[in-house]
Design a protein around this motif. Structure first.
Motif, PDB file in Angstrom:
ATOM      1  N   ALA A   1       0.839  -1.203   0.000  1.00  0.00           N
ATOM      2  CA  ALA A   1       0.000   0.000   0.000  1.00  0.00           C
ATOM      3  C   ALA A   1       0.874   1.253   0.000  1.00  0.00           C
TER       4      ALA A   1
ATOM      5  N   GLY B   1       0.175   2.623  -3.534  1.00  0.00           N
ATOM      6  CA  GLY B   1      -1.069   3.359  -3.346  1.00  0.00           C
ATOM      7  C   GLY B   1      -1.048   4.728  -4.016  1.00  0.00           C
TER       8      GLY B   1
ATOM      9  N   SER C   1      -3.711   9.157  -0.528  1.00  0.00           N
ATOM     10  CA  SER C   1      -4.735   8.226  -0.051  1.00  0.00           C
ATOM     11  C   SER C   1      -4.325   7.695   1.318  1.00  0.00           C
TER      12      SER C   1
ATOM     13  N   HIS D   1      -4.773   4.131   3.553  1.00  0.00           N
ATOM     14  CA  HIS D   1      -5.196   2.729   3.481  1.00  0.00           C
ATOM     15  C   HIS D   1      -5.399   2.184   4.889  1.00  0.00           C
TER      16      HIS D   1
ATOM     17  N   SER E   1      -8.602  -1.083  -1.285  1.00  0.00           N
ATOM     18  CA  SER E   1      -7.141  -1.137  -1.410  1.00  0.00           C
ATOM     19  C   SER E   1      -6.686  -2.489  -1.956  1.00  0.00           C
TER      20      SER E   1
ATOM     21  N   GLN F   1      -4.025  -2.871  -3.362  1.00  0.00           N
ATOM     22  CA  GLN F   1      -2.596  -2.924  -3.042  1.00  0.00           C
ATOM     23  C   GLN F   1      -2.363  -3.665  -1.717  1.00  0.00           C
ATOM     24  N   SER F   2      -3.207  -3.360  -0.726  1.00  0.00           N
ATOM     25  CA  SER F   2      -3.106  -4.066   0.562  1.00  0.00           C
ATOM     26  C   SER F   2      -3.438  -5.543   0.406  1.00  0.00           C
TER      27      SER F   2
END
Length: 196
Positions: free
Chosen positions: A105, A109, A113, A115, A168, A170-171
């Motif tokens: 993240a 990210g 932002s 997360h 998210s 990405q997370s």
């Protein structure tokens, strides 16, 4: 004697998981009751030095009731499976997922932002369980991996793709990778112990 030992193991795992997930709910209620604390600002903020703190804090922060409720079932089911055959597996998966989710993240990210949420842990637990089956080749671990894939596979696949606004991915992908790496490291350590 075996029944008493197994009962004690069940109780230990249940208490551990209950305390772990309850701590997230406690933070959620604290954040809702005291909004002026702005706790959710302590999530992962990509590519900022201060945003690195979110690697530790983000799993305990949730945007709303639906957010934390959605993560709770995955945390309980997959977290429970990670506690077997030993509780150390749960902590390995948790650490790997937190680091993976937070770092991905932070690196990938969108600018400005924030997360938050425990979904990175959920994806990490799933990644850990599937990878554990692959790396250990233990029959029970393989069966667990197959159950996880059949139960969560489709939602996990869509969860790591950037298809849902405000989610998210990405997370999610970082958590899954962190779980896989934790399982790989654990399997490697177990092999080296056996070789001695």
């Amino acid at each position: 004697m075996r029944t008493a030992t197994f009962t004690a193991q069940l109780k230990t795992r249940a208490v551990l998981l209950a305390l772990f997930v309850s701590s997230m709910w406690a933070v959620f209620f604290l954040s809702a009751a005291l909004p002026f604390l702005h706790l959710n600002e302590h999530g992962v903020v990509p590519r900022t030095f201060g945003g690195l703190q979110g690697i530790l804090f983000a799993p305990w922060l949730h945007a709303n009731l639906a957010h934390i409720a959605a993560n709770t079932s995955g945390l309980l089911v997959l977290g429970w499976l990670c506690t077997w055959p030993d509780i150390a597996g749960f902590w390995r998966a948790t650490l790997g997922a937190m680091l993976g989710a937070g770092l991905c993240a932070w690196l990938l990210g969108a600018p400005y932002s924030v997360h938050i949420g425990a979904s990175g842990l959920v994806f990490g637990y799933a990644g850990y369980l599937v990878a554990r089956g692959y790396y250990t080749r233990n029959l029970v671990s393989i069966v667990v991996a197959l159950v996880v894939v059949s139960s969560y596979g489709l939602s996990m696949l869509f969860g790591v793709l950037p298809v849902y606004p405000g989610v998210s991915w990405q997370s999610h992908i970082g958590g899954a990778l962190g779980g896989v790496l934790a399982a790989r490291a654990a399997a490697g350590a177990a092999r080296s112990v056996r070789m001695r």
